[in-house]
Write a protein that holds these residues in place. Structure first.
Motif, PDB file in Angstrom:
ATOM      1  N   LEU A   1      20.082  -5.936  -4.484  1.00  0.00           N
ATOM      2  CA  LEU A   1      19.639  -5.491  -3.150  1.00  0.00           C
ATOM      3  C   LEU A   1      18.453  -4.583  -3.439  1.00  0.00           C
ATOM      4  CD1 LEU A   1      19.769  -4.803  -0.132  1.00  0.00           C
ATOM      5  CD2 LEU A   1      21.604  -3.193  -0.635  1.00  0.00           C
ATOM      6  N   GLU A   2      17.245  -5.120  -3.263  1.00  0.00           N
ATOM      7  CA  GLU A   2      16.051  -4.399  -3.719  1.00  0.00           C
ATOM      8  C   GLU A   2      14.914  -4.561  -2.723  1.00  0.00           C
ATOM      9  OE1 GLU A   2      15.613  -2.577  -6.458  1.00  0.00           O
ATOM     10  OE2 GLU A   2      17.525  -2.957  -7.430  1.00  0.00           O
ATOM     11  N   HIS A   3      14.072  -3.539  -2.633  1.00  0.00           N
ATOM     12  CA  HIS A   3      12.830  -3.797  -1.916  1.00  0.00           C
ATOM     13  C   HIS A   3      11.812  -4.324  -2.941  1.00  0.00           C
ATOM     14  CE1 HIS A   3      10.713  -0.127  -3.136  1.00  0.00           C
ATOM     15  NE2 HIS A   3      11.813   0.549  -2.893  1.00  0.00           N
ATOM     16  N   CYS A   4      10.816  -5.056  -2.449  1.00  0.00           N
ATOM     17  CA  CYS A   4      10.004  -5.837  -3.379  1.00  0.00           C
ATOM     18  C   CYS A   4       8.587  -6.070  -2.826  1.00  0.00           C
ATOM     19  CB  CYS A   4      10.675  -7.189  -3.610  1.00  0.00           C
ATOM     20  SG  CYS A   4      10.869  -8.079  -2.073  1.00  0.00           S
ATOM     21  N   ARG A   5       7.782  -6.757  -3.644  1.00  0.00           N
ATOM     22  CA  ARG A   5       6.401  -7.030  -3.249  1.00  0.00           C
ATOM     23  C   ARG A   5       6.365  -7.867  -1.958  1.00  0.00           C
ATOM     24  NH1 ARG A   5       2.464  -9.672  -7.531  1.00  0.00           N
ATOM     25  NH2 ARG A   5       2.927  -7.689  -8.533  1.00  0.00           N
ATOM     26  N   ALA A   6       5.439  -7.493  -1.067  1.00  0.00           N
ATOM     27  CA  ALA A   6       5.301  -8.223   0.190  1.00  0.00           C
ATOM     28  C   ALA A   6       4.695  -9.603  -0.058  1.00  0.00           C
ATOM     29  CB  ALA A   6       4.405  -7.435   1.138  1.00  0.00           C
ATOM     30  N   GLU A   7       5.057 -10.557   0.806  1.00  0.00           N
ATOM     31  CA  GLU A   7       4.477 -11.901   0.681  1.00  0.00           C
ATOM     32  C   GLU A   7       3.087 -11.954   1.316  1.00  0.00           C
ATOM     33  OE1 GLU A   7       7.776 -15.171   0.456  1.00  0.00           O
ATOM     34  OE2 GLU A   7       8.176 -13.870   2.181  1.00  0.00           O
ATOM     35  N   GLY A   8       2.884 -11.182   2.372  1.00  0.00           N
ATOM     36  CA  GLY A   8       1.574 -11.184   3.042  1.00  0.00           C
ATOM     37  C   GLY A   8       0.566 -10.310   2.305  1.00  0.00           C
ATOM     38  N   ARG A   9      -0.714 -10.746   2.302  1.00  0.00           N
ATOM     39  CA  ARG A   9      -1.753 -10.022   1.549  1.00  0.00           C
ATOM     40  C   ARG A   9      -2.003  -8.602   2.047  1.00  0.00           C
ATOM     41  NH1 ARG A   9      -7.118 -13.365   0.291  1.00  0.00           N
ATOM     42  NH2 ARG A   9      -6.206 -15.040  -0.933  1.00  0.00           N
ATOM     43  N   GLY A  10      -2.040  -8.443   3.376  1.00  0.00           N
ATOM     44  CA  GLY A  10      -2.322  -7.122   3.958  1.00  0.00           C
ATOM     45  C   GLY A  10      -1.247  -6.127   3.576  1.00  0.00           C
ATOM     46  N   HIS A  11      -0.016  -6.574   3.682  1.00  0.00           N
ATOM     47  CA  HIS A  11       1.111  -5.697   3.373  1.00  0.00           C
ATOM     48  C   HIS A  11       1.130  -5.369   1.862  1.00  0.00           C
ATOM     49  CE1 HIS A  11       5.490  -4.705   4.685  1.00  0.00           C
ATOM     50  NE2 HIS A  11       4.968  -3.769   3.937  1.00  0.00           N
ATOM     51  N   ALA A  12       0.793  -6.375   1.029  1.00  0.00           N
ATOM     52  CA  ALA A  12       0.747  -6.149  -0.421  1.00  0.00           C
ATOM     53  C   ALA A  12      -0.348  -5.128  -0.764  1.00  0.00           C
ATOM     54  CB  ALA A  12       0.515  -7.469  -1.158  1.00  0.00           C
ATOM     55  N   ALA A  13      -1.448  -5.171  -0.002  1.00  0.00           N
ATOM     56  CA  ALA A  13      -2.531  -4.204  -0.235  1.00  0.00           C
ATOM     57  C   ALA A  13      -2.062  -2.793   0.116  1.00  0.00           C
ATOM     58  CB  ALA A  13      -3.756  -4.587   0.601  1.00  0.00           C
ATOM     59  N   LEU A  14      -1.298  -2.687   1.199  1.00  0.00           N
ATOM     60  CA  LEU A  14      -0.734  -1.382   1.584  1.00  0.00           C
ATOM     61  C   LEU A  14       0.164  -0.853   0.453  1.00  0.00           C
ATOM     62  CD1 LEU A  14      -0.054   0.766   3.834  1.00  0.00           C
ATOM     63  CD2 LEU A  14       1.824  -0.754   4.503  1.00  0.00           C
ATOM     64  N   GLN A  15       0.957  -1.748  -0.137  1.00  0.00           N
ATOM     65  CA  GLN A  15       1.837  -1.345  -1.238  1.00  0.00           C
ATOM     66  C   GLN A  15       1.010  -0.895  -2.446  1.00  0.00           C
ATOM     67  OE1 GLN A  15       4.142  -4.997  -1.672  1.00  0.00           O
ATOM     68  NE2 GLN A  15       5.840  -4.084  -0.528  1.00  0.00           N
ATOM     69  N   TRP A  16      -0.077  -1.612  -2.717  1.00  0.00           N
ATOM     70  CA  TRP A  16      -0.949  -1.280  -3.866  1.00  0.00           C
ATOM     71  C   TRP A  16      -1.453   0.151  -3.711  1.00  0.00           C
ATOM     72  CZ3 TRP A  16      -5.855   0.195  -5.208  1.00  0.00           C
ATOM     73  CH2 TRP A  16      -6.268  -0.108  -6.501  1.00  0.00           C
ATOM     74  N   VAL A  17      -1.914   0.475  -2.517  1.00  0.00           N
ATOM     75  CA  VAL A  17      -2.440   1.828  -2.266  1.00  0.00           C
ATOM     76  C   VAL A  17      -1.311   2.862  -2.383  1.00  0.00           C
ATOM     77  CG1 VAL A  17      -3.504   3.339  -0.546  1.00  0.00           C
ATOM     78  CG2 VAL A  17      -4.321   0.987  -0.814  1.00  0.00           C
ATOM     79  N   ALA A  18      -0.169   2.572  -1.754  1.00  0.00           N
ATOM     80  CA  ALA A  18       0.958   3.521  -1.789  1.00  0.00           C
ATOM     81  C   ALA A  18       1.375   3.814  -3.229  1.00  0.00           C
ATOM     82  CB  ALA A  18       2.133   2.943  -1.002  1.00  0.00           C
ATOM     83  N   ASP A  19       1.428   2.764  -4.044  1.00  0.00           N
ATOM     84  CA  ASP A  19       1.906   2.928  -5.431  1.00  0.00           C
ATOM     85  C   ASP A  19       0.934   3.736  -6.287  1.00  0.00           C
ATOM     86  OD1 ASP A  19       4.069   1.507  -4.682  1.00  0.00           O
ATOM     87  OD2 ASP A  19       3.614  -0.293  -5.864  1.00  0.00           O
ATOM     88  N   ARG A  20      -0.319   3.777  -5.874  1.00  0.00           N
ATOM     89  CA  ARG A  20      -1.324   4.517  -6.656  1.00  0.00           C
ATOM     90  C   ARG A  20      -1.632   5.884  -6.069  1.00  0.00           C
ATOM     91  NH1 ARG A  20      -1.119  -0.358  -7.457  1.00  0.00           N
ATOM     92  NH2 ARG A  20      -1.624  -1.319  -9.470  1.00  0.00           N
ATOM     93  N   THR A  21      -0.904   6.251  -5.045  1.00  0.00           N
ATOM     94  CA  THR A  21      -1.145   7.569  -4.437  1.00  0.00           C
ATOM     95  C   THR A  21       0.172   8.362  -4.397  1.00  0.00           C
ATOM     96  OG1 THR A  21      -1.013   6.491  -2.269  1.00  0.00           O
ATOM     97  CG2 THR A  21      -3.221   6.866  -3.156  1.00  0.00           C
ATOM     98  N   LEU A  22       0.654   8.629  -3.203  1.00  0.00           N
ATOM     99  CA  LEU A  22       1.761   9.595  -3.080  1.00  0.00           C
ATOM    100  C   LEU A  22       3.164   9.028  -3.238  1.00  0.00           C
ATOM    101  CD1 LEU A  22       0.748  11.978  -0.161  1.00  0.00           C
ATOM    102  CD2 LEU A  22       0.974  12.500  -2.593  1.00  0.00           C
ATOM    103  N   TRP A  23       3.309   7.706  -2.997  1.00  0.00           N
ATOM    104  CA  TRP A  23       4.673   7.146  -2.886  1.00  0.00           C
ATOM    105  C   TRP A  23       5.561   7.457  -4.100  1.00  0.00           C
ATOM    106  CZ3 TRP A  23       6.457   4.831   1.577  1.00  0.00           C
ATOM    107  CH2 TRP A  23       7.747   4.273   1.488  1.00  0.00           C
ATOM    108  N   PRO A  24       5.102   7.154  -5.324  1.00  0.00           N
ATOM    109  CA  PRO A  24       5.995   7.423  -6.472  1.00  0.00           C
ATOM    110  C   PRO A  24       6.316   8.904  -6.626  1.00  0.00           C
ATOM    111  CG  PRO A  24       4.193   5.968  -7.099  1.00  0.00           C
ATOM    112  CD  PRO A  24       3.855   6.504  -5.747  1.00  0.00           C
ATOM    113  N   LEU A  25       5.365   9.774  -6.265  1.00  0.00           N
ATOM    114  CA  LEU A  25       5.614  11.218  -6.372  1.00  0.00           C
ATOM    115  C   LEU A  25       6.674  11.670  -5.377  1.00  0.00           C
ATOM    116  CD1 LEU A  25       1.962  12.552  -6.660  1.00  0.00           C
ATOM    117  CD2 LEU A  25       3.680  12.403  -8.475  1.00  0.00           C
ATOM    118  N   LEU A  26       6.611  11.100  -4.179  1.00  0.00           N
ATOM    119  CA  LEU A  26       7.549  11.510  -3.126  1.00  0.00           C
ATOM    120  C   LEU A  26       8.939  10.912  -3.318  1.00  0.00           C
ATOM    121  CD1 LEU A  26       5.306  11.174   0.075  1.00  0.00           C
ATOM    122  CD2 LEU A  26       6.056  13.274  -1.052  1.00  0.00           C
ATOM    123  N   PHE A  27       8.982   9.690  -3.891  1.00  0.00           N
ATOM    124  CA  PHE A  27      10.256   8.956  -3.882  1.00  0.00           C
ATOM    125  C   PHE A  27      10.775   8.632  -5.291  1.00  0.00           C
ATOM    126  CE2 PHE A  27       8.270   7.961   0.275  1.00  0.00           C
ATOM    127  CZ  PHE A  27       9.209   8.607   1.074  1.00  0.00           C
TER     128      PHE A  27
END
Ligand SMILES: C[S@@+](CC[C@H](N)C(=O)[O-])C[C@H]1O[C@@H](n2cnc3c(N)ncnc32)[C@H](O)[C@@H]1O
Length: 225
Positions: A146-172
């Motif tokens: 039961l996992e969250h994972c890479r988005a199938e849509g390009r726009g959403h995957a781009a949002l994930q790319w940005v989140a992973d390189r900014t605050l998300w890992p620090l916060l979570f």
């Protein structure tokens, strides 16, 4: 783990996230439907089970009575203490053990099943963690995900790319939203038996901006026999 000063350090040290998750996890279970997803991912399990990154033990009360024993690995001290408490209220025997998914402190082929829920996003080395799960499962044993994972849509995957390189890992707690966990699981030698994709929160609920962590999978995969 020992630091250069010789003082023992936790292998995973996210004290703020641990406290946040301890409060927030039960709310997500009740309000975002994770309690029901936990029930689904654990349904039908039997025998000896290993769970990696068990957190505060939110899965424990959902294990069916057909499970003989759960070995629950958790590296973070605060969450592990909560997991020990949760184990006392489970319907099956649960042994909470310190350790990391990348080096599981158990024998090879010792388990009938393994469980990873909301953790393969956070392990430091996903490939090693999956190799360890493959090692400790008996041939034919199932890994439930039961996992969250890479988005199938390009726009959403781009949002994930940005989140992973900014605050998300620090916060979570080191979480990365854009990992292609299913591809990694297959590359580790598991066969996919069942797969369901879904979003949290559900798309139908009209949230205009998806969260980086919205795309999820519920899957049963197997170490070939
Ligand atoms: C979001 S929490 C999920 C907890 C639990 N699995 C659940 O479903 O509620 C992520 C968990 O992964 C654990 N974790 C982080 N890195 C880990 C590692 N390398 N090995 C094992 N667990 C790890 C954290 O301590 C935390 O308990």
């Amino acid at each position: 783990m020992r630091s250069r000063t010789g003082v023992t350090r936790e292998a995973v040290h996210h004290p703020l996230f641990a406290r946040f998750y301890a409060r927030c996890g039960p709310v997500m279970d009740a309000r975002a439907g994770f309690g029901a997803h936990r029930e689904t991912v654990l349904a039908g399990l039997t025998g000896r089970v290993i769970e990696i990154g068990a957190g505060s033990g939110l899965n424990f009360r959902h294990y069916p009575r057909t499970v003989a024993e759960v070995v629950a690995i958790e590296p973070e001290r605060h969450l592990r203490r909560l997991a020990v408490d949760a184990a006392q209220h489970a319907e099956v025997p649960v042994d909470v053990v310190p350790g990391v998914a990348e080096a599981l402190p158990v024998k090879s082929e010792a388990f009938d099943a393994a469980v990873a829920s909301l953790v393969l996003c956070s392990v430091r080395d996903q490939r090693r963690a999956l190799a360890e799960l493959h090692r400790v499962l008996r041939p034919g044993g199932e890994l439930r995900l039961l996992e969250h994972c890479r988005a199938e849509g390009r726009g959403h995957a781009a949002l994930q790319w940005v989140a992973d390189r900014t605050l998300w890992p620090l916060l979570f707690g080191g979480c990365r939203t854009g990992r292609d966990t299913l591809a990694a699981v297959e590359a580790a030698g598991f066969d996919v038996l069942e797969l369901r994709r879904f979003h949290v929160p559900e798309r139908a609920k009209g949230l205009t901006l998806p969260l980086p962590s919205s795309p999820h999978i519920l899957a049963t995969v197997r170490r070939p026999g």
